[in-house]
Design an enzyme around this catalytic site. Structure first.
Site, mmCIF file in Angstrom:
data_model
loop_
_atom_site.group_PDB
_atom_site.id
_atom_site.type_symbol
_atom_site.label_atom_id
_atom_site.label_comp_id
_atom_site.label_asym_id
_atom_site.label_seq_id
_atom_site.Cartn_x
_atom_site.Cartn_y
_atom_site.Cartn_z
ATOM 1 N N HIS A 274 0.816 -1.206 0.000
ATOM 2 C CA HIS A 274 0.000 0.000 0.000
ATOM 3 C C HIS A 274 0.856 1.266 0.000
ATOM 4 C CE1 HIS A 274 -3.136 2.697 2.050
ATOM 5 N NE2 HIS A 274 -3.785 2.212 1.017
ATOM 6 N N LYS B 254 -4.065 10.847 5.423
ATOM 7 C CA LYS B 254 -3.738 10.198 6.690
ATOM 8 C C LYS B 254 -2.746 11.103 7.418
ATOM 9 C CE LYS B 254 -3.942 6.802 3.249
ATOM 10 N NZ LYS B 254 -5.335 6.497 3.179
ATOM 11 N N ASP C 57 16.614 11.300 -7.979
ATOM 12 C CA ASP C 57 18.056 11.573 -7.849
ATOM 13 C C ASP C 57 18.562 11.426 -6.415
ATOM 14 O OD1 ASP C 57 18.406 11.963 -10.541
ATOM 15 O OD2 ASP C 57 18.345 14.154 -10.448
#
Length: 477
Positions: free
Chosen positions: A219, A397, A226
């Site tokens: 998930h 979240k 770079d």
């Protein structure tokens, strides 16, 4: 009929004994499985057979252990020094940083910077610009990668980078990105020289269901350019309109763009997934050292998954919640926690911390929505404030503590993220960054309605019973 009854009893005994002798199950989970076996004859046994065991198999576990043993040697210079954590992190929050480090060895590193992306459009614009400016390598890993505008833009940028000689590695989850993996766009990336990998592939779904679980997924959402820039947050490689579930749109995400030594830690986490997926050695992944900004902040990566220590994520959440002194605000689309997290939230509210939870009003999973609401009454009674977001599906979240600590990434506050999914997060201590994330949380609150205890007490007996039934089987969702 007698044969059927005897067979059912034998199945109950066999699977029941298996559930009872497992040391890795918490009592509520064990009870939930026993209830399912009893109330769903035969079908319950099939459900347990398909979804009861959280195990990728011995070879996957062995491969994980081998990769991480090498990782801790090969990437030792970038994991951070536990001895300096006390110098970097305020005493109130050191236990949380130390606990996070115990999960997979990433300690706090100083000198990081973060920039909060304004919205999905800016995230896409900045990410594509970073890929177009890459000179050495680009690494991406997404759970859901669609062939919509955002997904195609990222794929085309990787193709352009590969064609000008930049080494590009792309991982996509075998279930969440299955449409892309079967598409012509995936083949175009391969033809252009982008190195591709499928995390937890579904080459034989039936075999996967028999030997493991089809819903054990990667998930994570990782982008590293770079070795000097990384993005961390909740956004998959998909448009906010999320055309696979348009009725819940827009998907409201949050992303931070990081520079500094924490980028190297995210690179190491990507490297672990790449090595486990492709079988290549870790040292094919470059990890250039990143200078620490003297005015930067301490941060560390946290990665979790079914091959890590069980209970690590809810224990981290509980430790973070216990460190809050004044204010704690959390947003999550899916809230089906274990008792550890529920009790920690209630304890924080009881001791006077201003605890605010933000959930989507309309959830793409009615089961999760119902199970989430079963916790409302006890949280509200403890003094927790609950808000339901009305501006789409709030997918961000976030956890902020005392305007100082931020945890951001892919982890939901549910048992799927806790036990089944590979997740990635960054834990940081910085007032400026946390205030920016807090401001975004405040925007979510403006588009939300507050749920009162009186409202919850007014729910019908049927609605409350339905929520509680869903919560009872929550441990197996």
């Amino acid at each position: 009929m007698t044969i059927v009854v005897i067979l059912h009893i034998l199945i109950l005994i066999g699977f029941g004994l298996r559930i009872l002798i497992r040391d890795d199950l918490e009592p509520p989970v064990r009870l939930a499985w026993l209830i399912i076996l009893l109330v769903l004859p035969f079908i319950g046994a099939i459900i347990y057979f398909l979804f009861g065991e959280v195990d990728l198999g011995r070879s996957a576990n062995r491969r994980h252990d081998e990769v991480w043993a090498r990782m801790r040697r090969w990437g030792a210079n970038f994991l951070g020094d536990p001895a300096v954590t006390d110098d970097l992190v305020d005493a109130r929050y050191r236990p949380a940083f130390r606990y996070s480090a115990s999960i997979n060895g990433f300690h706090a590193v100083p000198g990081n910077r973060a920039e909060l992306m304004t919205d999905a459009a800016e995230t896409n614009r900045r990410l594509i610009a970073d890929i177009d400016g890459a000179t050495d390598h680009v690494h991406v890993l997404y759970y859901i990668w669609l062939t919509d505008t955002t997904g195609t833009d990222v794929a085309r940028a990787l193709i352009r980078a590969a064609e000008r000689g930049v080494t590009c590695r792309a991982l996509a989850d075998g279930l969440g990105s299955r449409a892309l993996i079967r598409s012509g766009l995936w083949r175009e990336m391969a033809d252009a020289g982008v190195q591709l990998g499928v995390a937890l592939p579904l080459r034989n779904p039936l075999r996967t269901m028999i030997t493991s679980r089809i819903d054990l997924r990667n998930h994570r959402k990782i982008t590293v350019i770079d070795g000097s820039v990384t993005y961390c947050g909740s956004r998959n490689s998909a448009d906010p309109e999320f055309r696979v579930k348009p009725k819940y749109a827009p998907w409201v995400d949050i992303m931070l763009r990081f520079t500094g030594p924490v980028v190297s830690q995210n690179q190491l986490l990507f490297a672990s997934d790449w090595a486990q997926t492709t079988g290549e050695n870790l040292d094919v992944i470059p990890v250039p050292p990143q200078p620490a900004d003297p005015a930067g902040f301490p941060a560390q990566v946290m990665g979790d998954g079914p091959t890590e220590r069980q209970g690590a994520t809810p224990q981290l959440f509980a430790t973070l919640i216990a460190s809050a002194h004044h204010r704690l605000t959390m947003s999550t689309p899916y809230f089906v926690p274990d008792e550890t997290v529920v009790q920690a939230l209630m304890a924080a509210a009881f001791r006077g911390v201003e605890v605010t939870m933000i959930f989507p009003e309309n959830n793409d999973s009615w089961i999760v929505a119902g199970a989430s609401r079963s916790y409302y009454r006890q949280l509200l009674a403890a003094g927790v404030r609950i808000h339901e977001f009305r501006g789409g599906l709030l997918h961000a979240k976030t956890l902020t503590i005392d305007d100082t600590i931020t945890l951001i990434g892919s982890t939901n506050v549910d048992l799927r993220s806790f036990d089944l999914n590979y997740e990635n997060n960054i834990l940081l201590q910085d007032r400026g960054t946390t205030e920016a994330v807090r401001a975004r949380q405040s925007e979510y609150l403006v588009s939300s309605r507050e749920v009162s205890e009186a409202e919850v007490l007014g729910w019908s007996w049927y609605r409350r019973a339905r929520h509680n039934v869903l919560a009872t089987i929550g441990p197996v969702l």
